[in-house]
Design an enzyme around this catalytic site. Structure first.
Site, PDB file in Angstrom:
ATOM      1  N   PHE A 159       0.928  -1.103   0.096  1.00  0.00           N
ATOM      2  CA  PHE A 159      -0.138  -0.067   0.072  1.00  0.00           C
ATOM      3  C   PHE A 159       0.774   1.174  -0.048  1.00  0.00           C
ATOM      4  O   PHE A 159       2.325   1.049   0.459  1.00  0.00           O
ATOM      5  CB  PHE A 159      -1.014  -0.001   1.406  1.00  0.00           C
ATOM      6  CG  PHE A 159      -2.264  -0.252   0.725  1.00  0.00           C
ATOM      7  CD1 PHE A 159      -2.708  -1.195   0.108  1.00  0.00           C
ATOM      8  CD2 PHE A 159      -3.459   0.779   1.476  1.00  0.00           C
ATOM      9  CE1 PHE A 159      -4.113  -1.274  -0.299  1.00  0.00           C
ATOM     10  CE2 PHE A 159      -4.547   0.495   1.318  1.00  0.00           C
ATOM     11  CZ  PHE A 159      -4.977  -0.621   0.207  1.00  0.00           C
TER      12      PHE A 159
ATOM     13  N   GLN B 184      -7.834  14.429   4.182  1.00  0.00           N
ATOM     14  CA  GLN B 184      -7.266  13.752   3.313  1.00  0.00           C
ATOM     15  C   GLN B 184      -8.138  13.402   1.975  1.00  0.00           C
ATOM     16  O   GLN B 184      -9.174  13.136   1.914  1.00  0.00           O
ATOM     17  CB  GLN B 184      -6.727  12.203   3.722  1.00  0.00           C
ATOM     18  CG  GLN B 184      -6.158  11.358   2.793  1.00  0.00           C
ATOM     19  CD  GLN B 184      -5.851  10.043   3.244  1.00  0.00           C
ATOM     20  OE1 GLN B 184      -6.634   8.915   3.140  1.00  0.00           O
ATOM     21  NE2 GLN B 184      -4.588   9.887   3.751  1.00  0.00           N
TER      22      GLN B 184
ATOM     23  N   HIS C 168      -8.276  11.512  -1.197  1.00  0.00           N
ATOM     24  CA  HIS C 168      -7.627  10.110  -1.967  1.00  0.00           C
ATOM     25  C   HIS C 168      -7.336  10.430  -3.429  1.00  0.00           C
ATOM     26  O   HIS C 168      -8.281  11.024  -4.021  1.00  0.00           O
ATOM     27  CB  HIS C 168      -8.654   9.059  -1.865  1.00  0.00           C
ATOM     28  CG  HIS C 168      -8.235   7.636  -2.114  1.00  0.00           C
ATOM     29  ND1 HIS C 168      -7.829   7.313  -3.127  1.00  0.00           N
ATOM     30  CD2 HIS C 168      -8.138   6.800  -0.994  1.00  0.00           C
ATOM     31  CE1 HIS C 168      -7.421   6.148  -3.093  1.00  0.00           C
ATOM     32  NE2 HIS C 168      -7.448   5.765  -1.881  1.00  0.00           N
TER      33      HIS C 168
ATOM     34  N   LEU D 177     -14.819   6.051  -4.509  1.00  0.00           N
ATOM     35  CA  LEU D 177     -13.600   5.476  -4.317  1.00  0.00           C
ATOM     36  C   LEU D 177     -13.097   4.104  -5.428  1.00  0.00           C
ATOM     37  O   LEU D 177     -13.987   3.245  -5.603  1.00  0.00           O
ATOM     38  CB  LEU D 177     -13.210   4.693  -2.933  1.00  0.00           C
ATOM     39  CG  LEU D 177     -11.509   4.875  -2.525  1.00  0.00           C
ATOM     40  CD1 LEU D 177     -11.106   6.548  -2.274  1.00  0.00           C
ATOM     41  CD2 LEU D 177     -11.503   4.371  -1.063  1.00  0.00           C
TER      42      LEU D 177
ATOM     43  N   GLU E 218      -7.372   1.890  -3.314  1.00  0.00           N
ATOM     44  CA  GLU E 218      -5.515   2.030  -3.318  1.00  0.00           C
ATOM     45  C   GLU E 218      -5.194   0.624  -3.759  1.00  0.00           C
ATOM     46  O   GLU E 218      -3.857   0.550  -4.289  1.00  0.00           O
ATOM     47  CB  GLU E 218      -5.180   2.485  -2.110  1.00  0.00           C
ATOM     48  CG  GLU E 218      -3.717   2.580  -2.050  1.00  0.00           C
ATOM     49  CD  GLU E 218      -3.351   3.562  -0.919  1.00  0.00           C
ATOM     50  OE1 GLU E 218      -2.111   3.321  -0.516  1.00  0.00           O
ATOM     51  OE2 GLU E 218      -3.646   4.604  -0.681  1.00  0.00           O
TER      52      GLU E 218
ATOM     53  N   ARG F 161      -0.558   9.387  -0.110  1.00  0.00           N
ATOM     54  CA  ARG F 161      -1.935   9.802  -0.719  1.00  0.00           C
ATOM     55  C   ARG F 161      -1.699  11.278  -0.905  1.00  0.00           C
ATOM     56  O   ARG F 161      -2.266  11.647  -2.014  1.00  0.00           O
ATOM     57  CB  ARG F 161      -3.113   9.498   0.221  1.00  0.00           C
ATOM     58  CG  ARG F 161      -3.148   7.962   0.051  1.00  0.00           C
ATOM     59  CD  ARG F 161      -4.352   7.487   0.891  1.00  0.00           C
ATOM     60  NE  ARG F 161      -4.869   6.152   0.885  1.00  0.00           N
ATOM     61  CZ  ARG F 161      -5.745   5.491   1.694  1.00  0.00           C
ATOM     62  NH1 ARG F 161      -6.374   6.383   2.506  1.00  0.00           N
ATOM     63  NH2 ARG F 161      -5.820   4.220   1.562  1.00  0.00           N
TER      64      ARG F 161
ATOM     65  N   HIS G  96     -11.783  12.050   1.372  1.00  0.00           N
ATOM     66  CA  HIS G  96     -12.141  10.947   1.747  1.00  0.00           C
ATOM     67  C   HIS G  96     -11.660  10.377   3.265  1.00  0.00           C
ATOM     68  O   HIS G  96     -12.407   9.681   3.695  1.00  0.00           O
ATOM     69  CB  HIS G  96     -10.517   9.704   1.155  1.00  0.00           C
ATOM     70  CG  HIS G  96     -10.796   8.488   1.341  1.00  0.00           C
ATOM     71  ND1 HIS G  96     -11.889   7.611   1.179  1.00  0.00           N
ATOM     72  CD2 HIS G  96      -9.624   7.356   1.843  1.00  0.00           C
ATOM     73  CE1 HIS G  96     -11.381   6.329   1.620  1.00  0.00           C
ATOM     74  NE2 HIS G  96     -10.207   6.455   2.057  1.00  0.00           N
TER      75      HIS G  96
ATOM     76  N   ARG H 236      -3.295  10.249   6.656  1.00  0.00           N
ATOM     77  CA  ARG H 236      -3.301   9.011   7.026  1.00  0.00           C
ATOM     78  C   ARG H 236      -2.697   7.923   6.108  1.00  0.00           C
ATOM     79  O   ARG H 236      -2.821   7.937   4.830  1.00  0.00           O
ATOM     80  CB  ARG H 236      -4.721   8.519   7.141  1.00  0.00           C
ATOM     81  CG  ARG H 236      -5.142   7.078   7.795  1.00  0.00           C
ATOM     82  CD  ARG H 236      -6.488   6.754   7.827  1.00  0.00           C
ATOM     83  NE  ARG H 236      -7.251   7.025   6.620  1.00  0.00           N
ATOM     84  CZ  ARG H 236      -7.191   5.929   5.758  1.00  0.00           C
ATOM     85  NH1 ARG H 236      -6.486   4.865   5.709  1.00  0.00           N
ATOM     86  NH2 ARG H 236      -8.156   6.134   4.871  1.00  0.00           N
TER      87      ARG H 236
END
Length: 588
Positions: free
Chosen positions: A124, A238, A240, A257, A260, A291, A355, A389
């Site tokens: 990730f 955040q 995304h 979304l 990821e 991100r 997000h 995050r």
């Protein structure tokens, strides 16, 4: 006084996603009688925002990379959070997660597995090693199913479609809550020794967001603040990198979304000119950089005129084997198939979307707020994520702090020292009277303004003035516009308590509180750090490595100040000094 139902419980859990469910499970596992617990959900049982978290859940199991450790996980989290996280909370999460993942496995969670049967882990963004455990690309759904099944086996009581709109507090001590049954329209007063807020975050207060419109509207932070709690880090929102582009796929999909995990499995980003543009912004980590880095890169490409006609860029995983795409990303394949797009063969269009709110309620190491007996966990709390995050840490935080807070409350209750104070000054009914009257006055109010329309105005305001790029003049304009919406909100046209307009009106009230905190905090932080980017202050300022906190001044106004950041443990400091990083090119 309107009529209302009354309930009594020792523990009231407001919010029935992963954090709330895991707290309740921990309580009962530690010998709290299920009849003393009530979990309240705003929607149907199991229909929580947790199910929308698809990519994975972090924990240093070392399945693929044995050299990984909780300390390195903590170091990655602090680096991603630009070192304004609370180190003790970060380490609580990273230390507990390996054991908690194994516990979920023992409860039957449908993890994807390696050939030898172990919990598999994938890359990730911004993680040094493969530590994101997953269930295909439906990890949140699998997690929620596991927790709901476990809670049912323990016979934990649950009440669905109940919207809590106020907490009851006496002398700095929580006494319960007031809510409305959205199906029957009946008011409900719950007396409780302990209240846990696990009601999610606040990103659906932005025009483009990855949530459904009726969740993540700031309920938890607003409830806590109005009850006397403290907020922190509200400026850190955040965005995304890969939300669906509504102009291409339909308005109902705008901002939803694209996990990821698509990039974690090797997906690549291209602009409209066919250039793999992350080579310009992050040649080492490429699409798997943090991100905030990837989101700003996409925004920059679009602003420079290299975006698609629909206002996005292309995400392409067609170079990977179809079998891998269909096995690892089944929900994404299914979603785009319904839209006439073959994800395994065709690039999809994406653009940044709001997000996750890194900010929230200030809590101690057990999750307790400044209000005695009031706890806040999950996306409702602040501290773990800092300025940005790490992907895969949201589900991890819900599980870790669900266990931590459940353990602390169980100990508190089992010691028998937590009975409600008998001051004799107020009954629970007297504490609830004013809010019940306000709810009754709100219902069927014949005013001028539509609450849903004002919510849309608020979303546009935050997207414009506190979005992915900000500046001082824009923030000031946003604060002025917020006051205009606030004045309109005093004259709403609202239906009955079962009408959606009543729910929208309550959401609007929470949204005004949270938007005010976001704008004030963004104004105070005159630097760029993580997800907070001030174009008029483009560099990070070492003197602002602190948390912006928001308190009530006692007369309904917000008072802002700063708190210092703590120091990580020696093991985490060693991991930070070692400088572990992901080399994306090992995926090529």
């Amino acid at each position: 006084m309107p009529e209302y139902e009354t309930l009594e419980r020792r523990v009231l859990v407001v919010g029935a996603g992963a954090a709330g469910a895991r707290t309740a499970i921990e309580l009962v596992d530690r010998d709290v009688d299920p009849a003393d617990v009530l979990v309240i959900g705003k929607r149907d049982h199991g229909d929580a925002h947790t199910t929308w978290a698809r990519g994975g859940i972090n924990g240093a199991l070392g399945t693929r990379d044995p050299e990984d450790s909780p300390s390195i996980h903590a170091a990655d989290t602090l680096n991603e959070g630009h070192h304004v996280n609370d180190p003790s909370k970060v380490e609580t999460v990273t230390e507990r997660m390996p054991g908690l993942l194994r516990e979920l496995d023992s409860w039957g969670m449908d993890f994807s597995r390696t050939d030898d049967g172990r919990i598999d882990q994938r890359y990730f963004g911004a993680q040094s090693f493969r530590r994101t455990a997953f269930a295909g690309d439906y990890t949140g759904e699998a997690l929620m199913e596991t927790l709901v099944e476990r809670a049912r086996a323990l016979e934990i009581p649950y009440r669905e479609n109940l919207f809590v709109s106020s907490l009851l507090v006496e002398d700095g001590r929580v006494r319960g809550a007031v809510g409305t049954d959205l199906e029957t329209g009946e008011f409900v007063v719950i007396e409780a020794d302990v209240v846990v807020l696990s009601a999610g975050g606040y990103t659906s207060l932005y025009r483009r967001h990855s949530s459904r419109d009726d969740e993540n509207t700031g309920d938890g932070p607003a409830l806590a603040f109005l009850a006397g709690g403290t907020l922190a880090d509200m400026e850190f929102v955040q965005f995304h990198p890969t939300g669906m582009v509504g102009a291409r796929y339909g308005e109902e999909w705008d901002g939803r979304l694209v996990t990821e995990a698509v990039r974690g499995e090797g997906g690549r980003l291209f602009n409209a000119n066919g250039e793999r543009f992350m080579e310009r912004y992050s040649p080492d980590q490429m699409e798997l950089d943090a991100r905030d880095v990837v989101a700003r890169a996409i925004g920059s490409e679009i602003a420079a005129g290299r975006g698609t006609d629909h206002g996005g860029v292309f995400l392409d995983i067609s170079h990977r084997d179809r079998s891998l795409v269909e096995t690892r990303l089944p929900r994404m394949v299914e979603r785009f198939e319904t839209l006439g797009v073959d994800l395994a063969e065709t690039p999809v269009e994406v653009s940044p979307t709001a997000h996750y709110g890194m900010g929230g309620v200030v809590v101690d190491d057990d999750g307790e707020t400044d209000v005695d007996g009031l706890y806040a966990i999950g996306e409702t709390m602040a501290g773990v994520h800092g300025a940005n995050r790490l992907g895969g840490n949201s589900l991890a935080e819900t599980i870790a702090y669900g266990a931590v807070t459940g353990e602390a409350i169980a100990e508190r209750l089992n010691e028998g020292t937590d009975s409600q104070p008998q001051s004799g000054l107020y009954t629970i009914d007297a504490l609830a009277e004013a809010h019940l009257g306000a709810l009754e006055a709100l219902a069927t109010h014949e005013g001028t303004h539509d609450p849903e329309a004002l919510l849309d105005e608020l979303r546009e305001l935050l997207w414009t003035h506190a979005g992915i790029l900000r500046d001082g003049a824009g923030i000031t304009a946003g604060r002025n516009a917020l006051e205009t919406i606030r004045r309109k909100a005093a004259d709403l046209s609202v239906g009955s308590t079962t009408d959606r307009s009543f729910e929208f009106a309550l959401n609007l009230g929470f949204g005004l509180v949270v938007a005010d905190a976001i704008l004030r905090s963004a104004e105070m932080r005159t630097e760029s750090r993580g997800a907070h980017v001030r174009t008029d202050h483009p560099e990070s300022d070492p003197s602002q490595r602190h948390n912006v906190v928001v308190r009530s001044d006692g007369v309904g106004e917000m008072s802002l100040s700063t708190d210092p950041v703590g120091t990580p443990s020696e093991a985490v400091r060693d991991a930070l000094e070692a400088g572990y990083t992901l080399d994306y090119h090992q995926l090529e």
